[in-house]
Design a protein around this motif. Structure first.
Motif, short mmCIF file in Angstrom:
data_model
loop_
_atom_site.label_atom_id
_atom_site.label_comp_id
_atom_site.label_asym_id
_atom_site.label_seq_id
_atom_site.Cartn_x
_atom_site.Cartn_y
_atom_site.Cartn_z
N TYR A 6 0.79 -1.27 0.08
CA TYR A 6 -0.02 0.05 -0.05
C TYR A 6 0.78 1.21 0.03
N ARG A 7 1.91 1.34 0.79
CA ARG A 7 2.78 2.35 0.86
C ARG A 7 3.51 2.62 -0.70
N VAL A 8 3.96 1.83 -1.02
CA VAL A 8 4.41 1.99 -2.63
C VAL A 8 3.48 2.52 -3.55
N LEU A 9 2.23 1.77 -3.32
CA LEU A 9 1.17 2.36 -4.38
C LEU A 9 0.86 3.88 -4.03
N ASN A 11 2.80 5.97 -2.31
CA ASN A 11 4.06 6.79 -2.95
C ASN A 11 4.00 7.11 -4.48
N THR A 12 3.69 5.87 -5.32
CA THR A 12 3.26 5.95 -6.65
C THR A 12 2.55 7.09 -7.35
N ILE A 13 1.31 7.17 -6.47
CA ILE A 13 0.35 7.96 -6.77
C ILE A 13 0.56 9.39 -6.19
N ALA A 14 1.23 9.59 -5.32
CA ALA A 14 1.68 10.78 -4.65
C ALA A 14 2.80 11.46 -5.75
N PHE A 15 3.78 10.53 -6.32
CA PHE A 15 4.51 10.92 -7.25
C PHE A 15 4.18 11.65 -8.68
N PHE A 16 2.98 10.73 -9.02
CA PHE A 16 2.24 10.90 -10.19
C PHE A 16 1.72 12.29 -10.29
#
Length: 112
Positions: A6-9, A11-16
Motif C-alpha cells: 500500500y505504501r508503494v502504491l 508513493n506512486t500516486i503521490a509522485f504522479f
C-alpha cells in the motif's frame, strides 16, 4: 507485507500527482512506480538512521527538520532511479511536503 505494498502504491500516486504540479519528470509512467518502490526502500533502510542522527536538529527546530530529511530521501530516490528526475532541492522540498500529505491522508482515511 500488505502495508508496504500500500505504501508503494500511495508513493506512486503521490509522485504522479506531484508531477502534475511540479517539474518532476519520468520517462514512462512505470518510472513513477519504480520511484515509489525506491522511495519505500530508502525510507525503510536509510531514513531511520538519518532521523536518529538528526535528533538534536529536530529538537531545536521542533521537528521541522524532518522535512529536510524527507527532501533528502526524494533527492536520493531521484538519483537512484533512472528515468525519474527531480530538478533540485526546492522542487524536492515541495514534493516531500506533497508526498507526506498524501501518505498522511491515506493513513487517516484507511483506518475508517
Amino acid at each position: 507485507m500488505k502495508k508496504q505494498i500500500y505504501r508503494v502504491l500511495v508513493n506512486t500516486i503521490a509522485f504522479f500527482l506531484a508531477a502534475v504540479f511540479l517539474p518532476i519528470e519520468a520517462t514512462t509512467p512505470l518510472h513513477f512506480f519504480g520511484a515509489g518502490i525506491v522511495l519505500g526502500l530508502v525510507n525503510l533502510l536509510i531514513r531511520p538512521v538519518l532521523i536518529i542522527l538528526t535528533i538534536p536538529l529536530n529538537l531545536i527546530t521542533l521537528g521541522v527538520f524532518t522535512l529536510i530529511v524527507n527532501t533528502w530521501m526524494i533527492m536520493l530516490t531521484s538519483g537512484l532511479m533512472p528515468g525519474f528526475y527531480v530538478p533540485g532541492f526546492g522542487v524536492a522540498f515541495i514534493a516531500s511536503i506533497f508526498v507526506s500529505l498524501v501518505n498522511w491522508g491515506f493513513k487517516k482515511f484507511s483506518k475508517n
